[in-house]
Design an enzyme around this catalytic site. Sequence first.
Site, PDB file in Angstrom:
ATOM      1  N   LYS A 294       0.828  -1.213   0.000  1.00 17.86           N
ATOM      2  CA  LYS A 294       0.000   0.000   0.000  1.00 17.86           C
ATOM      3  C   LYS A 294       0.863   1.264   0.000  1.00 17.86           C
ATOM      4  O   LYS A 294       0.639   2.173  -0.786  1.00 17.86           O
ATOM      5  CB  LYS A 294      -0.940   0.024   1.229  1.00 17.86           C
TER       6      LYS A 294
ATOM      7  N   ARG B 173      -9.973   0.849   8.892  1.00 18.38           N
ATOM      8  CA  ARG B 173      -9.527  -0.507   9.149  1.00 18.38           C
ATOM      9  C   ARG B 173     -10.528  -1.291   9.976  1.00 18.38           C
ATOM     10  O   ARG B 173     -10.278  -2.457  10.272  1.00 18.38           O
ATOM     11  CB  ARG B 173      -8.251  -0.428   9.969  1.00 18.38           C
TER      12      ARG B 173
ATOM     13  N   ARG C  67      11.659  -5.711   4.867  1.00 22.04           N
ATOM     14  CA  ARG C  67      11.451  -4.272   4.603  1.00 22.04           C
ATOM     15  C   ARG C  67      12.442  -3.409   5.387  1.00 22.04           C
ATOM     16  O   ARG C  67      12.738  -3.661   6.541  1.00 22.04           O
ATOM     17  CB  ARG C  67      10.033  -3.854   4.995  1.00 22.04           C
TER      18      ARG C  67
ATOM     19  N   ARG D 221      11.218  -1.542  11.063  1.00 21.00           N
ATOM     20  CA  ARG D 221      10.135  -1.210  11.998  1.00 21.00           C
ATOM     21  C   ARG D 221      10.022  -2.209  13.144  1.00 21.00           C
ATOM     22  O   ARG D 221      10.185  -3.398  12.940  1.00 21.00           O
ATOM     23  CB  ARG D 221       8.806  -1.118  11.243  1.00 21.00           C
TER      24      ARG D 221
ATOM     25  N   ARG E  23      -0.801  -8.878  13.144  1.00 23.16           N
ATOM     26  CA  ARG E  23      -1.329  -7.876  12.199  1.00 23.16           C
ATOM     27  C   ARG E  23      -2.202  -8.543  11.138  1.00 23.16           C
ATOM     28  O   ARG E  23      -3.242  -8.014  10.746  1.00 23.16           O
ATOM     29  CB  ARG E  23      -0.173  -7.106  11.563  1.00 23.16           C
TER      30      ARG E  23
END
Length: 219
Positions: free
Chosen positions: A24, A99, A138, A166, A177
């Site tokens: 996203k 969400r 990532r 992160r 998640r």
Amino acid sequence: SSESAQEESSAMRMIFIGPPGAGKGTQAARLVAHYLIPHISTGDMFRAAVTEGTPMGQEADRYMKAGQLVPDEVVIGLVRERLAQDDTKAGFMLDGFPRTRPQAEALAEALNADNLTLDAVLLLEVPDELIVERIVGRRSDPETGEIYHLTFNPPPAELADRLVHRKDDTEEAVRSRLEAYHSMTAPIVPFYEGEGVLKRVNGVGRPDDVTSAIRAALG
Ligand code: AP5
């Protein structure tokens, strides 16, 4: 004025929905550069608040680290304030919001109050088994906001020292998640399908191919 009416009629209002690590943020950055609209990422806003050490940041951090959703009232207040800012007259790209069902309802209410509608809700579809690999690899550049992946989009070597991983990008947090996505977020998809604004996009493939698929879906 007629000028602002014109601005509003050409404004593009979009939402990005998709599991964690679906791409996203990567795709939103490209779309906002094309449509010249603000990129509103609730995740980025919370991470900025965590870095600043504000009370909201401290509260959000507890949930984010564990891979859980931040409570609706906190998120809704934050987004309401952001959408009241002037730059959203040009439209917006909401990334990571709504969400939950209450968040979707709050957004619909805020838009209705201003007589505004959504142009598109993009659902970026990526199977769970590809997500963990994307998330664990990532790395982000805190100075430019650029998103890299150690394998799929390797960062330039000279940036290596300043890139961050992160706190919620651990395998354990990703599992939570994903669970939050399937139980809380996926149920809002039929709501937008019913409104006729939902566009499903295959998020598997090279980032450029995904961008082309999004462009095609937007027409
Ligand atoms: P948020 O920041 O929104 O995280 P997320 O939804 O989990 O999404 P990500 O940022 O992890 O992934 P992405 O889809 O943007 O993927 P990316 O482009 O980076 O939220 C974080 C937390 O904040 C939540 O858990 C929650 O606690 C809180 N929060 C935020 N909003 C909230 C809300 N509305 N309500 C409640 N709580 C909220 O790509 C991922 C990786 O894959 C990158 O390394 C990238 O380089 C790579 N990649 C991208 N595209 C491809 C491709 N096509 N092929 C291969 N690799 C790719």
